[in-house]
Design a protein around this motif. Sequence first.
Motif, PDB file in Angstrom:
ATOM      1  N   UNK A 188      -6.646 -10.199  17.094  1.00  0.00           N
ATOM      2  CA  UNK A 188      -6.993 -10.529  18.493  1.00  0.00           C
ATOM      3  C   UNK A 188      -8.351  -9.928  18.835  1.00  0.00           C
ATOM      4  N   UNK A 189      -8.571  -8.676  18.409  1.00  0.00           N
ATOM      5  CA  UNK A 189      -9.840  -7.995  18.721  1.00  0.00           C
ATOM      6  C   UNK A 189     -11.007  -8.703  18.056  1.00  0.00           C
ATOM      7  N   UNK A 190     -10.826  -9.088  16.794  1.00  0.00           N
ATOM      8  CA  UNK A 190     -11.926  -9.769  16.080  1.00  0.00           C
ATOM      9  C   UNK A 190     -12.238 -11.103  16.766  1.00  0.00           C
ATOM     10  N   UNK A 194       1.674  -4.504  13.998  1.00  0.00           N
ATOM     11  CA  UNK A 194       0.953  -4.366  15.282  1.00  0.00           C
ATOM     12  C   UNK A 194      -0.538  -4.248  15.034  1.00  0.00           C
ATOM     13  N   UNK A 195      -0.889  -3.478  14.002  1.00  0.00           N
ATOM     14  CA  UNK A 195      -2.315  -3.282  13.695  1.00  0.00           C
ATOM     15  C   UNK A 195      -2.963  -4.609  13.310  1.00  0.00           C
ATOM     16  N   UNK A 218     -14.541  -4.408  19.184  1.00  0.00           N
ATOM     17  CA  UNK A 218     -13.299  -4.431  18.404  1.00  0.00           C
ATOM     18  C   UNK A 218     -12.291  -3.448  19.014  1.00  0.00           C
ATOM     19  N   UNK A 274      -3.401   2.507  16.848  1.00  0.00           N
ATOM     20  CA  UNK A 274      -3.362   1.194  16.174  1.00  0.00           C
ATOM     21  C   UNK A 274      -4.700   0.933  15.456  1.00  0.00           C
ATOM     22  N   UNK A 276       4.276  -0.764  12.494  1.00  0.00           N
ATOM     23  CA  UNK A 276       2.917  -0.220  12.679  1.00  0.00           C
ATOM     24  C   UNK A 276       1.870  -1.138  12.047  1.00  0.00           C
ATOM     25  N   UNK A 277       2.081  -1.532  10.793  1.00  0.00           N
ATOM     26  CA  UNK A 277       1.084  -2.397  10.136  1.00  0.00           C
ATOM     27  C   UNK A 277       1.031  -3.759  10.814  1.00  0.00           C
ATOM     28  N   UNK A 332      -3.194  -6.839  16.459  1.00  0.00           N
ATOM     29  CA  UNK A 332      -4.220  -6.356  17.398  1.00  0.00           C
ATOM     30  C   UNK A 332      -5.611  -6.525  16.806  1.00  0.00           C
ATOM     31  N   UNK A 333      -5.752  -6.262  15.508  1.00  0.00           N
ATOM     32  CA  UNK A 333      -7.075  -6.388  14.886  1.00  0.00           C
ATOM     33  C   UNK A 333      -7.548  -7.839  14.922  1.00  0.00           C
ATOM     34  N   UNK A 379       0.805  -1.229   0.000  1.00  0.00           N
ATOM     35  CA  UNK A 379       0.000   0.000   0.000  1.00  0.00           C
ATOM     36  C   UNK A 379       0.832   1.270   0.000  1.00  0.00           C
ATOM     37  N   UNK A 435       9.372   1.760  10.469  1.00  0.00           N
ATOM     38  CA  UNK A 435       8.214   2.284  11.199  1.00  0.00           C
ATOM     39  C   UNK A 435       6.926   1.647  10.691  1.00  0.00           C
ATOM     40  N   UNK A 436       6.718   1.713   9.376  1.00  0.00           N
ATOM     41  CA  UNK A 436       5.464   1.189   8.830  1.00  0.00           C
ATOM     42  C   UNK A 436       5.364  -0.333   8.979  1.00  0.00           C
TER      43      UNK A 436
END
Lengths: 116, 715
Positions: free
Chosen positions: A77-79, A70-71, B610, B688, A67-68, A74-75, A52, A63-64
């Motif tokens: 795990x959250x889902x 971790x996102x 979420x 994040x 960052x990507x 985390x996403x 992207x 950095x990216x």
Amino acid sequence: MNLPTRQVQNAAAIVYSVVVMATIIPGIASVSNLIVVPYFLVVPGYYADLLVHRSSTFIERTFYSVAWSSTLLAAMVAIKSLDYSYQPVPIDVIIPSIAIIFLAFDVVKERREVEK
Amino acid sequence: MQKRVILGFTIAFVVILIAPWAGKAQAQATPPSSVSVLVQFHPGLVYDVYGSSPSQALVVLNGNLSDIPRTTPFLITTNLKLVTGILNATVNGQTEVRNLSPGRPNVTGPINTYALTLPAHITRFELSIQGTEGGFSFLWRYLVPAPYVQIAGLPVTSQVPDQVAIPSGTVLSHEYGPGGSVLALSYYLIGRSNGEALYSIPYNVGVMEFQSNLFLPASIAITSVSLIVVALLALNFFEAGRRIVLPMRQWFDKLNLFVSKHLSRLSPRFKLRAVVQPRKFLALFVLCALVMAAGAAVGGPDPRIKALIISDPANAPGIANSLQQVAGNTQVTIPSQDPGDFAVMSSEGAFNVVVISNYPVAQLHEFTSFILPSLGNVPIIIVDKSANANLSIAVMSLYPGQVYRVQNASSLSATEMQTLSGPVISAHRTNELGLQLSVGGFQTLLAVEGVLSFVLVFLGWAYLGSLASEPTPRTDLSNLVRVVSAGVFVFIFSETVYIATSSLLALPLSLHAVTSGAHDLTAVGVIGFGGGSTPRLAAGVLGVLVGLIVPTGSRISRNDFLLIAGVLLVLVANPLTAGQFLYEGMLFFVGPYWTAVGTALSASLSVKGFLYGIGGVFGGNVSPVYLMSAGKILYFAGVVPLAFLPRMGKLTGALTALGVALLIGDGGVRVGEMTPTKTVIAVIPGVVAGFAIAAILLALAAAELYARGNWRFRR
């Protein structure tokens, strides 16, 4: 980066992804997390960045990548936390799979650019 | 043996003969008691763009009771506000009609509990109680909670489903469960009279939505025509349609010209474009903050002594009267107005005194959860003898130096008044500069501070928007760092100003969960905004949009923005699934708390889950101190996509502007919550989560670029 170097890099990333996926197999579960943790922290994000964004400097790329990654982690795990009763595929398989998909898209994109 | 058989038959025969008489005699001594409950509901149908209208309800209790030589107390627990009651009864064999007023509720809040008493020797009765329920009208639809009535203390044998009277020309379009879940539409016709149809609705309906029967065909027609026009415009097939768009495009320029022309009379060198740029917004933002804090320092704190009264609501006026005698001008608050925000209010010095009296046992959990842990922030705690014994012991053990015991808080003795007078008066803060205002003057100051609190949010959020839309030669990373750090600064600085100003005023500027319409708990309440969430949301959304769209050279195409906003507006007015989803989503922001319903509610709960999930990964739930706030996470999540605006296509950029304005605006409402620990814990999960949102928008941008025949990403 010239193409052969990129191919070696991609091959290494695929092998690394397969090793991480293999940690869900009971016999290989004893593989040290010191191998798995850096993967989750860098590799998926690196390929997301290539797809992207394609950072131009080392600092930006690092950095990216973090960052990507971790996102993505985390996403996922959250889902999964939205419904504890539904745990079909472990994250150790989902994230390397996504990284390989990113890698494949990037290869296709790069070939198209070369053809143009 | 034969004699014994004959004797047995004889006894059995006698028993068979006597038994029915004995049973009848017993029935005559204690007739069966039964009470039936019926609720008839007349929705106060109003189809406004935005408004409210109360609905009327009639609760009818019909009963037969055994003749009891004493009164019969009973409780009605309901979401209605009961007003009047008429009892038609047979008492001591005589028929009589009397008023039976429900009075004030014992337990208040969304669900009220009323205590009523039937007279002694009552055998038959019909009690008709009138009540009201607040309804809400938005975008030509009317929503109202279904009546909920529960009786305790009477032998209720039947409670029929609620009956709803609907006038002709109206349809019951949606039913939602008590938790806001979508229910399959279900009702059946009981009868018709006076142009109204009487329907019976199921027990599990919590909220009803009504609309005119013209709404469906009209909105489908409007939607169809609008979508055709938009499609033709987008495909450039409709040259004449440009005439519709051109005036909209010129609107911003006209507005700019109008404002510049009028303001240039005050200052000949004034140009609106010169103001609409990041550094000017930043300067105005900081200036507004300084004015707020300086105004509060000069005019605060509140000249009134303020007390929280934790007692049966019926006793509150008596206790307030006692405090007036002790300390003069005293403003009282009761916990039912807002127990949840006590920690914030007390930490800002909003209470000088707390009086603990006969608080209803049913609500003690509210006290122990919300009030007891922060009670130490209040200098004087008065506990009277009617307070719950365990509660009194706990309070005295936890805060021994602040507790004063009295016999009866609503009727203080002369000695008690003398003992309390000095400490209560000395607990009241005074202006450090000796510039104490009158109550009227202080109310004016509160109104000004309330308005400025919205201006502050508008300016800060506009700064953020203008910073993101400013053309810049910076690299991606430096632009990301610049925008995200500005976002963090704007939120934390705004919250700091809110906290400092509230502490200086000894009254919160705003609150997060305050009862809607409360006028005396916050500064924004003085100007009629309760906790101020909705206008703060509007100020934030408007600020981001102004910052993103108005500046010269903005990356956001105004035409594309208007196109997307137009499509969304048309959809909101549409009754089909997508429109209903958007409509329910908008109800979150503009309606009362109970209008959080439907698919949008479940979607928002998933988004909240979420965000909490991401917060959990970053240590957001390690202890009760670091409580997560989904709203604050949402704000920081909205900031990140702003930094990726240079990589967006025209349509995706406009969509991002609209979406981000809503995210940042909604999250920014939490500035008024004034909980800095929640802010600290929200920053990293928010950033994040922002990357996750940015990834979706970048994928859309890629699709847009691909559709425009350009696969290569912008460099």
